[in-house]
Scaffold this motif. Sequence first.
Motif, PDB file in Angstrom:
ATOM      1  N   ALA B  50       0.778  -1.246   0.000  1.00  0.00           N
ATOM      2  CA  ALA B  50       0.000   0.000   0.000  1.00  0.00           C
ATOM      3  C   ALA B  50       0.804   1.288   0.000  1.00  0.00           C
ATOM      4  O   ALA B  50       0.245   2.346  -0.241  1.00  0.00           O
ATOM      5  CB  ALA B  50      -0.943  -0.003   1.196  1.00  0.00           C
ATOM      6  N   GLU B  51       2.108   1.250   0.310  1.00  0.00           N
ATOM      7  CA  GLU B  51       2.777   2.532   0.509  1.00  0.00           C
ATOM      8  C   GLU B  51       4.085   2.725  -0.244  1.00  0.00           C
ATOM      9  O   GLU B  51       4.797   3.687   0.004  1.00  0.00           O
ATOM     10  CB  GLU B  51       2.972   2.782   2.015  1.00  0.00           C
ATOM     11  N   VAL B  52       4.416   1.796  -1.136  1.00  0.00           N
ATOM     12  CA  VAL B  52       5.587   2.013  -1.997  1.00  0.00           C
ATOM     13  C   VAL B  52       5.094   2.735  -3.253  1.00  0.00           C
ATOM     14  O   VAL B  52       4.225   2.229  -3.953  1.00  0.00           O
ATOM     15  CB  VAL B  52       6.268   0.671  -2.361  1.00  0.00           C
ATOM     16  N   PRO B  53       5.606   3.958  -3.520  1.00  0.00           N
ATOM     17  CA  PRO B  53       5.044   4.726  -4.629  1.00  0.00           C
ATOM     18  C   PRO B  53       5.448   4.205  -5.999  1.00  0.00           C
ATOM     19  O   PRO B  53       6.578   3.755  -6.205  1.00  0.00           O
ATOM     20  CB  PRO B  53       5.596   6.139  -4.401  1.00  0.00           C
ATOM     21  N   THR B  54       4.504   4.268  -6.929  1.00  0.00           N
ATOM     22  CA  THR B  54       4.775   3.946  -8.336  1.00  0.00           C
ATOM     23  C   THR B  54       4.104   5.028  -9.196  1.00  0.00           C
ATOM     24  O   THR B  54       3.506   5.954  -8.665  1.00  0.00           O
ATOM     25  CB  THR B  54       4.205   2.568  -8.746  1.00  0.00           C
ATOM     26  N   ILE B  55       4.205   4.859 -10.500  1.00  0.00           N
ATOM     27  CA  ILE B  55       3.589   5.802 -11.438  1.00  0.00           C
ATOM     28  C   ILE B  55       2.467   5.067 -12.170  1.00  0.00           C
ATOM     29  O   ILE B  55       2.649   3.930 -12.597  1.00  0.00           O
ATOM     30  CB  ILE B  55       4.640   6.328 -12.451  1.00  0.00           C
ATOM     31  N   ALA B  56       1.307   5.706 -12.263  1.00  0.00           N
ATOM     32  CA  ALA B  56       0.192   5.128 -13.023  1.00  0.00           C
ATOM     33  C   ALA B  56      -0.610   6.258 -13.669  1.00  0.00           C
ATOM     34  O   ALA B  56      -0.618   7.386 -13.163  1.00  0.00           O
ATOM     35  CB  ALA B  56      -0.713   4.293 -12.121  1.00  0.00           C
ATOM     36  N   ILE B  57      -1.286   5.919 -14.764  1.00  0.00           N
ATOM     37  CA  ILE B  57      -2.117   6.919 -15.460  1.00  0.00           C
ATOM     38  C   ILE B  57      -3.297   7.287 -14.559  1.00  0.00           C
ATOM     39  O   ILE B  57      -3.969   6.423 -14.004  1.00  0.00           O
ATOM     40  CB  ILE B  57      -2.571   6.366 -16.833  1.00  0.00           C
ATOM     41  N   ASP B  58      -3.508   8.613 -14.373  1.00  0.00           N
ATOM     42  CA  ASP B  58      -4.475   9.079 -13.377  1.00  0.00           C
ATOM     43  C   ASP B  58      -5.531  10.010 -13.958  1.00  0.00           C
ATOM     44  O   ASP B  58      -6.596  10.173 -13.387  1.00  0.00           O
ATOM     45  CB  ASP B  58      -3.703   9.795 -12.263  1.00  0.00           C
ATOM     46  N   LEU B  59      -5.203  10.680 -15.082  1.00  0.00           N
ATOM     47  CA  LEU B  59      -6.148  11.643 -15.645  1.00  0.00           C
ATOM     48  C   LEU B  59      -6.101  11.468 -17.160  1.00  0.00           C
ATOM     49  O   LEU B  59      -5.011  11.483 -17.743  1.00  0.00           O
ATOM     50  CB  LEU B  59      -5.720  13.060 -15.239  1.00  0.00           C
ATOM     51  N   LYS B 152     -10.045  -2.970 -28.987  1.00  0.00           N
ATOM     52  CA  LYS B 152     -10.009  -3.437 -30.385  1.00  0.00           C
ATOM     53  C   LYS B 152     -10.842  -2.485 -31.235  1.00  0.00           C
ATOM     54  O   LYS B 152     -11.919  -2.070 -30.819  1.00  0.00           O
ATOM     55  CB  LYS B 152     -10.557  -4.865 -30.473  1.00  0.00           C
ATOM     56  N   LEU B 153     -10.294  -2.147 -32.410  1.00  0.00           N
ATOM     57  CA  LEU B 153     -10.947  -1.176 -33.292  1.00  0.00           C
ATOM     58  C   LEU B 153     -11.391  -1.853 -34.593  1.00  0.00           C
ATOM     59  O   LEU B 153     -10.656  -2.682 -35.142  1.00  0.00           O
ATOM     60  CB  LEU B 153      -9.964  -0.049 -33.647  1.00  0.00           C
ATOM     61  N   ARG B 154     -12.585  -1.466 -35.104  1.00  0.00           N
ATOM     62  CA  ARG B 154     -13.008  -1.902 -36.437  1.00  0.00           C
ATOM     63  C   ARG B 154     -12.609  -0.852 -37.449  1.00  0.00           C
ATOM     64  O   ARG B 154     -12.220   0.258 -37.095  1.00  0.00           O
ATOM     65  CB  ARG B 154     -14.520  -2.102 -36.458  1.00  0.00           C
ATOM     66  N   LYS B 155     -12.766  -1.187 -38.740  1.00  0.00           N
ATOM     67  CA  LYS B 155     -12.353  -0.252 -39.789  1.00  0.00           C
ATOM     68  C   LYS B 155     -13.040   1.107 -39.602  1.00  0.00           C
ATOM     69  O   LYS B 155     -14.251   1.174 -39.421  1.00  0.00           O
ATOM     70  CB  LYS B 155     -12.697  -0.817 -41.176  1.00  0.00           C
ATOM     71  N   GLY B 156     -12.217   2.166 -39.612  1.00  0.00           N
ATOM     72  CA  GLY B 156     -12.750   3.520 -39.496  1.00  0.00           C
ATOM     73  C   GLY B 156     -12.844   4.042 -38.075  1.00  0.00           C
ATOM     74  O   GLY B 156     -13.042   5.230 -37.873  1.00  0.00           O
ATOM     75  N   GLN B 157     -12.685   3.176 -37.097  1.00  0.00           N
ATOM     76  CA  GLN B 157     -12.764   3.641 -35.704  1.00  0.00           C
ATOM     77  C   GLN B 157     -11.441   4.258 -35.288  1.00  0.00           C
ATOM     78  O   GLN B 157     -10.373   3.844 -35.733  1.00  0.00           O
ATOM     79  CB  GLN B 157     -13.138   2.486 -34.772  1.00  0.00           C
ATOM     80  N   GLN B 158     -11.527   5.264 -34.394  1.00  0.00           N
ATOM     81  CA  GLN B 158     -10.326   5.994 -33.974  1.00  0.00           C
ATOM     82  C   GLN B 158     -10.314   6.188 -32.471  1.00  0.00           C
ATOM     83  O   GLN B 158     -11.371   6.250 -31.835  1.00  0.00           O
ATOM     84  CB  GLN B 158     -10.295   7.379 -34.629  1.00  0.00           C
ATOM     85  N   LEU B 159      -9.104   6.346 -31.959  1.00  0.00           N
ATOM     86  CA  LEU B 159      -8.942   6.617 -30.529  1.00  0.00           C
ATOM     87  C   LEU B 159      -7.790   7.604 -30.370  1.00  0.00           C
ATOM     88  O   LEU B 159      -6.651   7.290 -30.750  1.00  0.00           O
ATOM     89  CB  LEU B 159      -8.644   5.303 -29.776  1.00  0.00           C
ATOM     90  N   HIS B 160      -8.097   8.805 -29.895  1.00  0.00           N
ATOM     91  CA  HIS B 160      -7.068   9.824 -29.651  1.00  0.00           C
ATOM     92  C   HIS B 160      -7.180  10.278 -28.216  1.00  0.00           C
ATOM     93  O   HIS B 160      -8.187  10.861 -27.808  1.00  0.00           O
ATOM     94  CB  HIS B 160      -7.228  11.006 -30.611  1.00  0.00           C
ATOM     95  N   VAL B 161      -6.124   9.995 -27.468  1.00  0.00           N
ATOM     96  CA  VAL B 161      -6.178  10.167 -26.015  1.00  0.00           C
ATOM     97  C   VAL B 161      -4.905  10.827 -25.524  1.00  0.00           C
ATOM     98  O   VAL B 161      -3.809  10.530 -26.024  1.00  0.00           O
ATOM     99  CB  VAL B 161      -6.363   8.771 -25.354  1.00  0.00           C
ATOM    100  N   LYS B 162      -5.044  11.769 -24.561  1.00  0.00           N
ATOM    101  CA  LYS B 162      -3.884  12.276 -23.819  1.00  0.00           C
ATOM    102  C   LYS B 162      -4.071  11.824 -22.374  1.00  0.00           C
ATOM    103  O   LYS B 162      -5.145  12.021 -21.795  1.00  0.00           O
ATOM    104  CB  LYS B 162      -3.842  13.801 -23.859  1.00  0.00           C
ATOM    105  N   ALA B 163      -3.035  11.235 -21.819  1.00  0.00           N
ATOM    106  CA  ALA B 163      -3.173  10.715 -20.457  1.00  0.00           C
ATOM    107  C   ALA B 163      -2.056  11.261 -19.578  1.00  0.00           C
ATOM    108  O   ALA B 163      -0.904  11.348 -20.015  1.00  0.00           O
ATOM    109  CB  ALA B 163      -3.128   9.197 -20.467  1.00  0.00           C
ATOM    110  N   ILE B 164      -2.397  11.624 -18.351  1.00  0.00           N
ATOM    111  CA  ILE B 164      -1.419  12.111 -17.386  1.00  0.00           C
ATOM    112  C   ILE B 164      -1.145  10.989 -16.395  1.00  0.00           C
ATOM    113  O   ILE B 164      -2.068  10.488 -15.751  1.00  0.00           O
ATOM    114  CB  ILE B 164      -1.970  13.333 -16.601  1.00  0.00           C
ATOM    115  N   ALA B 165       0.130  10.590 -16.283  1.00  0.00           N
ATOM    116  CA  ALA B 165       0.504   9.588 -15.278  1.00  0.00           C
ATOM    117  C   ALA B 165       1.107  10.316 -14.096  1.00  0.00           C
ATOM    118  O   ALA B 165       1.860  11.285 -14.266  1.00  0.00           O
ATOM    119  CB  ALA B 165       1.504   8.608 -15.864  1.00  0.00           C
ATOM    120  N   ARG B 166       0.741   9.856 -12.880  1.00  0.00           N
ATOM    121  CA  ARG B 166       1.221  10.519 -11.673  1.00  0.00           C
ATOM    122  C   ARG B 166       1.765   9.505 -10.689  1.00  0.00           C
ATOM    123  O   ARG B 166       1.502   8.310 -10.777  1.00  0.00           O
ATOM    124  CB  ARG B 166       0.064  11.253 -10.992  1.00  0.00           C
TER     125      ARG B 166
END
Lengths: 124, 286
Positions: B50-59, B152-166
């Motif tokens: 529970a208390e050893v810090p790591t980095i993970a995507i948060d926002l 998983k994406l089908r033809k024509g599907q898109q995913l554009h994401v910005k993620a902040i890891a903390r």
Amino acid sequence: MSMIEPVEDTHGFPFTEGATKFEIIPTDAADPSSATFVVHDEDHTLGNSLRFMVMKNPAVSFCGYSIPHPSEFKIHMRIQTDGSITAAQALNQGLDDLVALSEHVLATFEAKVAAKGDYETRDI
Amino acid sequence: MNIDHHSGLSFTEAGGPQIAIKEVTPTTVTFVLSNTDLSVANALRRVMIAEVPTIAIDLVDFELNTTVLADEFIAHRLGLIPIISHQAVHLNYRHECTCSPYCEECSVLFSLDVSCQSENAMSVYSTHLVSSSPAVQPYVDPANEKGVLIAKLRKGQQLHVKAIARKGTGKEHAKWAPCTGVAFEYDPHNKLRHTTYWHEEDARKEWPLSAKAVEEPAPRDDEPFDYKAKPERFYFTVESTGALPPTTIVTQALDVLMRKLAEVHRVLGGIAEAQGEPVVQPTYNL
Ligand SMILES: [Zn+2]
């Protein structure tokens, strides 16, 4: 890019800098051999191991801890000594001893990890 | 208050807690901690989880998501991806930083820009994530070099994401826990009777022996119950998510534990000093 932070009540978590970390509730102002110490932002991790360390002291007649309410992030640690030392001295020594013990475990672990060949290793 | 009293314990090679390392692999470490109390062993276990810090995507900011998966579903999956966290010690926690909403002192920016052009479904993996920091990358298991499947994406599907890891710890959210689990066992023959085996006729016939049973002598049938006995050998196996090497999880956990205690010690000393008492120097040096 505009990122919106979710705002929620965190019930005092994480611990904020400058908040009270430690309080002393004297049982009897004239008797320093017994007191309750409140440690904020701590739980069983510190409470149980510190209780063990304080109880190792032969001058301590009672040491117990509790988490008074599950949604308040704090512990109460009650210490009663035989009078030869104060409760604060017993806590002070318990803290010092437990840091020294952790330091010893850390040094031992690091030395054992460095001694490659004394243990098995696998790449997967 | 008077805290100037000292007769500290000393821990020698023979007198203090002992450690025997059994096995180290890229993701696990197996060791025995002995000659100490259950509360100390349990404190180590709890800090590792529970208390050893790591980095993970948060926002996560979704610029475009035309996949069949909801934004929050993908955001949750991104949060759980293990990220190599050696840099966590150099990062600020969010609440330690005065920036708004993030800066490079407290955050690492990830971007994910994928679109499916082919007739076949396209799989998006954690290796598609592009990090702003070369030292902070998603962990990739050698046996699964594409990484974690995100969508998983089908033809024509898109995913554009910005993620902040903390930086964070497992006590805030399990995604920051550096270990998938800590195997923790003592008293494999249950001599101390800390547990009760449910059974129909004979517990010893109906239950398998613990894997650690070979480590300790089995009790004789005529052995009386030792009600004063205490556990003193603790069998640990720490399995890492990949965020930190397993031995680093143990050493960082001990460091975190020491600093927690030293902080309370310092505050107690400060109160004593404010009451006009002499400064007591700790016997350890952190
Ligand atoms: Zn910042």
